[in-house]
Design an enzyme around this catalytic site. Sequence first.
Site, PDB file in Angstrom:
ATOM      1  N   SER A 212       0.517  -1.367   0.237  1.00 22.10           N
ATOM      2  CA  SER A 212       0.231  -0.047   0.205  1.00 22.10           C
ATOM      3  C   SER A 212       0.728   1.350  -0.305  1.00 22.10           C
ATOM      4  O   SER A 212       2.199   1.862   0.669  1.00 22.10           O
ATOM      5  CB  SER A 212      -0.655  -0.341   0.950  1.00 22.10           C
TER       6      SER A 212
ATOM      7  N   TYR B  75       0.446   0.102  10.930  1.00 20.74           N
ATOM      8  CA  TYR B  75       0.123  -0.765   9.684  1.00 20.74           C
ATOM      9  C   TYR B  75       1.293  -0.050   8.439  1.00 20.74           C
ATOM     10  O   TYR B  75       1.059  -0.921   7.714  1.00 20.74           O
ATOM     11  CB  TYR B  75      -1.255   0.194   9.146  1.00 20.74           C
TER      12      TYR B  75
END
Length: 223
Positions: A79, A104
């Site tokens: 990502s 994350y």
Amino acid sequence: LDLASLQSVRDLAKDVQENEERLDILINNAGIMMCPKWETEDGFEMQFGVNHLGHFLLTNCLLDLLKKSTPSRIVIVSSVGHQRGRIHFDDINLDKSYNPEKSYRQSKLANILFCRELAARLQGTGVTVYSLHPGVIRTELGRHFIPTVPLWKKMIFSPVLLLIKSPWEGAQTTIYCAVDESQANTSGLYYSDCALKKPAPEALDDAAAKKLWDLSASMVGLA
Ligand SMILES: *[C@@H]1O[C@H](CO)[C@@H](O)[C@H](O)[C@H]1NC(C)=O
């Protein structure tokens, strides 16, 4: 497959090895985003455990089959969230200071570093490796943090909703990396919107990629 359980990962890999003659494409797509401080079955911080370690072990367990099936490909869905990420080698489970976003970013940076190191190790085998940002996609990935966003922030960011991809659109870069002929001989690189893209500098750190490999191997119990 439950990526939060190393036993489940080993069981799936064994099943595939015993029952499949070929493995042409492995797509590491599952993920969890910005959940509270949870642990996997094996005691790893959840986002690092699921997004990185589960896929790390699965991929390693399936390498022999991938090598027998060349030309074959491994696609690792990362990502844009890897930007401003850091691998916290001194506190990999973030026990000292957990923050859902920090965790994350670490896990998505780990995906790209894993792609680079794996590509280096697979050079000349006919197995090629790709990492990518799929876009912001209308899925339930945001289920852990969207409910915590105040309404005024949601309203400020509402124009961003226009950029959100449908799941069909969101799959395109993954499919490109999995099958596009133009990328048959490239490996270890990062993609976005069906094109090569330079990731953040922290994702180009080969020393960190090697160190992450060794740490991950010891965490999942690979020789
Ligand atoms: C990839 O390499 C093979 C073997 O050398 C070659 O036949 C093929 O044309 C190459 N493909 C691309 C897109 O460069």
